[in-house]
Design an enzyme around this catalytic site. Structure first.
Site, short mmCIF file in Angstrom:
data_model
loop_
_atom_site.label_atom_id
_atom_site.label_comp_id
_atom_site.label_asym_id
_atom_site.label_seq_id
_atom_site.Cartn_x
_atom_site.Cartn_y
_atom_site.Cartn_z
N GLU A 163 -2.18 -98.64 -28.93
CA GLU A 163 -3.32 -99.41 -28.40
C GLU A 163 -3.42 -100.78 -29.07
O GLU A 163 -3.78 -101.76 -28.42
CB GLU A 163 -4.63 -98.63 -28.58
CG GLU A 163 -4.64 -97.24 -27.95
CD GLU A 163 -4.13 -97.19 -26.51
OE1 GLU A 163 -4.25 -98.19 -25.78
OE2 GLU A 163 -3.60 -96.14 -26.11
N TYR A 182 5.71 -96.09 -18.99
CA TYR A 182 5.85 -96.19 -20.45
C TYR A 182 7.31 -96.03 -20.87
O TYR A 182 7.87 -96.87 -21.57
CB TYR A 182 5.03 -95.08 -21.14
CG TYR A 182 3.55 -95.11 -20.94
CD1 TYR A 182 2.69 -95.42 -22.00
CD2 TYR A 182 2.96 -94.81 -19.71
CE1 TYR A 182 1.31 -95.42 -21.84
CE2 TYR A 182 1.59 -94.81 -19.54
CZ TYR A 182 0.77 -95.12 -20.61
OH TYR A 182 -0.60 -95.12 -20.44
#
Length: 618
Positions: free
Chosen positions: A301, A389
């Site tokens: 993050e 991803y």
């Protein structure tokens, strides 16, 4: 004078953002816990991108109550256009006069959310950890901001934000907090909380949370915020590595621009591992495993502070530009710079397993297994998986190996500087890397020989890199020993896993899970007892052991599985557990879902309904 035509790049918005661009939003909301609503107004400052040709502003909305609209302080006529699933109901605002190119207007919209809002989750005190106060939080990615306020709900538009939020409980938002004592209205017991976001951000990064929240320092520019009863353990989990991660990524890209980097640990029904809301990452409590083994979520993050939040995919069809880059940076930071290069490969091997799982789920020829997907008419949530991803990471890792790591390291800050504050698509990425290396004949030759169309548009798995397997070989061997039972002399001992990290145990369990050889129920039970897996505080371990047990037909994992499903709402765990539980005992899967569905976030609930029933329940 020629008409200005700006073709929109995002098929998942109904707004006419090609004619108007929101450059600043002031969000004034009252959090009404008793009604489970936000009520207030939003003020957009729009810049015209045509020469007065557009006399309407069309914004995305979804299940909103609109009280009125003012343009430059004067009441304006507005209407809802016909609803279009899955994108909502466009709001059309009529302008009385033309607005010339680059001139701005102010549009003030009175708005209240409804019970059909897909971005907000309202928790009862019983759903929080200390069970004292209600709680609310938002999750706007991918196209849910439109269910909080009318907006250009596309990652192709970015604007600055001011938040003025009134609540009886502390508030967190995706801006820098004004750290003074909030003014409290004695009559209503509510306080005003203010935040300023001076870096332009897209709508999906609009974030709010309010509840019984306390803060503690985890670094010189970082706090963790969470329920007071969990504050110390969250602080301990994060304080050792947060600043180390920031320093490591700053060396790879460039200095952090957002001022503070904070982490809000949410109640357990949060559907994702983390959400990269600027300044305050929203994170699942499943990373608080009391062993500091799951904080790669924080590295991920944090990396979004550059890839995604500063440099953004122009539409969800190019989602790999957000997530592939972020996974690449995460592994460079938490793995290579903190633990060493073999650990980066170890993480990539774990990621490859997640990639193959997603491919198997969709089918290897499905459109959603491509790097660039076609989302016209589709809900981006339906395409969400580990593919952007991990396929994205593997593409970037492939490019790194082609040109060489040190040369690729020169490209990284160039790329993030060129598109800083902007949105881009895959074709601009391709043009940028080819242009950067054109003076380097060796690198240019290698990049020109890349089959770009195959990487962008071919479904299925990419070529598997030659990863360093040193950290997985030991657990592969242990898995082989278990799978040789009962026909071998192997005698499991607690020492088998002594010295292994939790992530190595995860790989061990994954190997057992994917094997065609099935453990007997007795062996599954023995594994849990000898290694203490069902009792693990690390949910990555406990959830995989439950899946191993269900595959083996081991009844002893049934109750631990159901218990897990009742205390965590992270889709990474919830969806595979339900898929396995319904194969093991469909009746219990349905009963468990009916019991806990109100605990899950609306996004998670809708996804599990599709997994269990094939389509969303009405």
């Amino acid at each position: 004078m020629a008409t200005v035509i700006n073709p929109p790049r995002d098929p998942n918005t109904l707004s006419n953002y090609n004619n108007w661009v929101s450059i600043h939003i002031t969000a004034n909301f009252d959090i009404l816990f008793d009604q489970k609503k936000l009520a207030g107004n939003v003020v957009h400052r729009f810049r015209s991108t045509t020469r007065g040709e557009s006399r309407d502003i069309i914004l995305d909305t979804n299940h909103l109550d609109i009280g009125g609209v003012k343009v430059n302080g004067q009441p304006s006529s507005w209407e809802f256009l016909p609803r279009l699933e899955p994108y909502g109901t466009p709001l059309k605002i009529k302008l009385d006069q033309a607005v010339e190119l680059d001139e701005t207007i102010e549009v003030d919209i009175s708005v209240t959310t409804t019970e059909k809002c897909t971005a907000l989750q309202w928790l009862t005190p019983a759903q929080t950890s200390n069970k004292k106060h209600p709680y609310m939080f938002s999750q706007c990615q991918a196209i849910h901001a439109r269910s909080i306020f009318p907006c250009q709900d596309t990652p192709d538009v970015k604007c600055t934000l001011d938040f003025n939020i009134t609540s009886p409980l502390p508030v967190i938002a995706s801006g820098l907090p004004v750290r003074k004592q909030p003014e409290t209205s004695k009559s209503e017991g509510k306080s005003l909380y203010q935040f300023h976001q001076k870096v332009p951000i897209p709508s999906y990064l609009f974030a709010l949370a309010s509840g019984d929240i306390s803060e503690a320092s985890i670094g010189p520019r970082s706090v963790v915020a969470t329920s007071p009863d969990k504050l110390r353990e969250c602080q301990w989990e994060l304080e050792a590595d947060t600043e180390k991660f920031i320093n490591a990524i700053e060396k790879i890209v460039y200095p952090y621009v957002w001022g503070e980097y904070n982490v809000l640990i949410l109640p357990p029904s949060f559907p994702y591992g983390g959400m990269e809301n600027p300044i305050f990452t929203f994170a699942t409590p499943s990373i608080i495993s009391k062993d500091r083994e799951n904080i790669d979520v924080i590295a991920h993050e944090l990396a979004h502070s550059w890839s995604g939040n500063l440099v953004t995919n122009a539409s969800w069809e190019h989602f790999w530009l957000n997530e592939g880059w972020t996974t690449y940076l995460e592994r460079r930071v938490s793995d290579a710079s903190v633990h060493g290069e073999p650990y980066r490969h170890f993480s990539a091997i774990i990621g490859w397993k997640a990639l193959t799982d997603s491919m198997d789920h969709f089918g290897h020829d499905h459109d959603f297994t491509k790097l660039i997907t076609n989302l016209k008419g589709k809900d981006p949530d339906d395409a969400f998986s580990s593919i952007p991803y991990e396929k994205g990471f593997n593409f970037l890792y492939y490019l790194e190996t082609l040109v060489g790591k040190s040369k690729f390291d020169d490209f990284i800050p160039h790329y993030f500087n060129k598109f800083k504050g902007k949105s881009l698509d895959s074709y601009e990425f391709k043009a940028t890397i080819l242009d950067f290396f054109q003076a380097d004949s060796e690198a240019a030759k290698a990049l020109n020989e890349v089959d770009w169309d195959k990487w962008f548009y071919a479904p299925g798995l990419p070529p598997k890199p030659d990863f360093d397997t040193s950290l997985v070989d030991v657990v592969y061997d242990l898995a082989k020993k278990w799978l040789s039972l009962p026909g071998s002399s192997f005698k499991p001992q607690p020492n088998d896993i002594r010295g292994l990290s939790a992530n190595q145990i995860v790989v061990f369990l994954e190997q057992v899970l994917v094997s065609e050889h099935q453990l007997t129920p007795e062996l599954s039970r023995l594994m849990g007892e000898v290694y203490g897996l069902a009792r693990s505080n690390n949910i990555e371990v406990a959830n995989l052991y439950c899946q191993v047990g269900m595959k083996a037909g081991d009844e002893s994992v049934l109750e631990p599985t159901i218990e897990l499903l009742g205390k965590i709402g992270r889709m990474k765990f919830v969806r595979p557990l339900y898929r396995n539980l319904q194969k093991f005992n469909r009746q219990r899967a349905i009963e468990t879902f009916q019991e806990y569905k109100d605990f899950y976030h609306p996004i998670c609930r809708a996804m599990v309904e599709k997994d269990l029933f094939g389509k969303k329940e009405e």
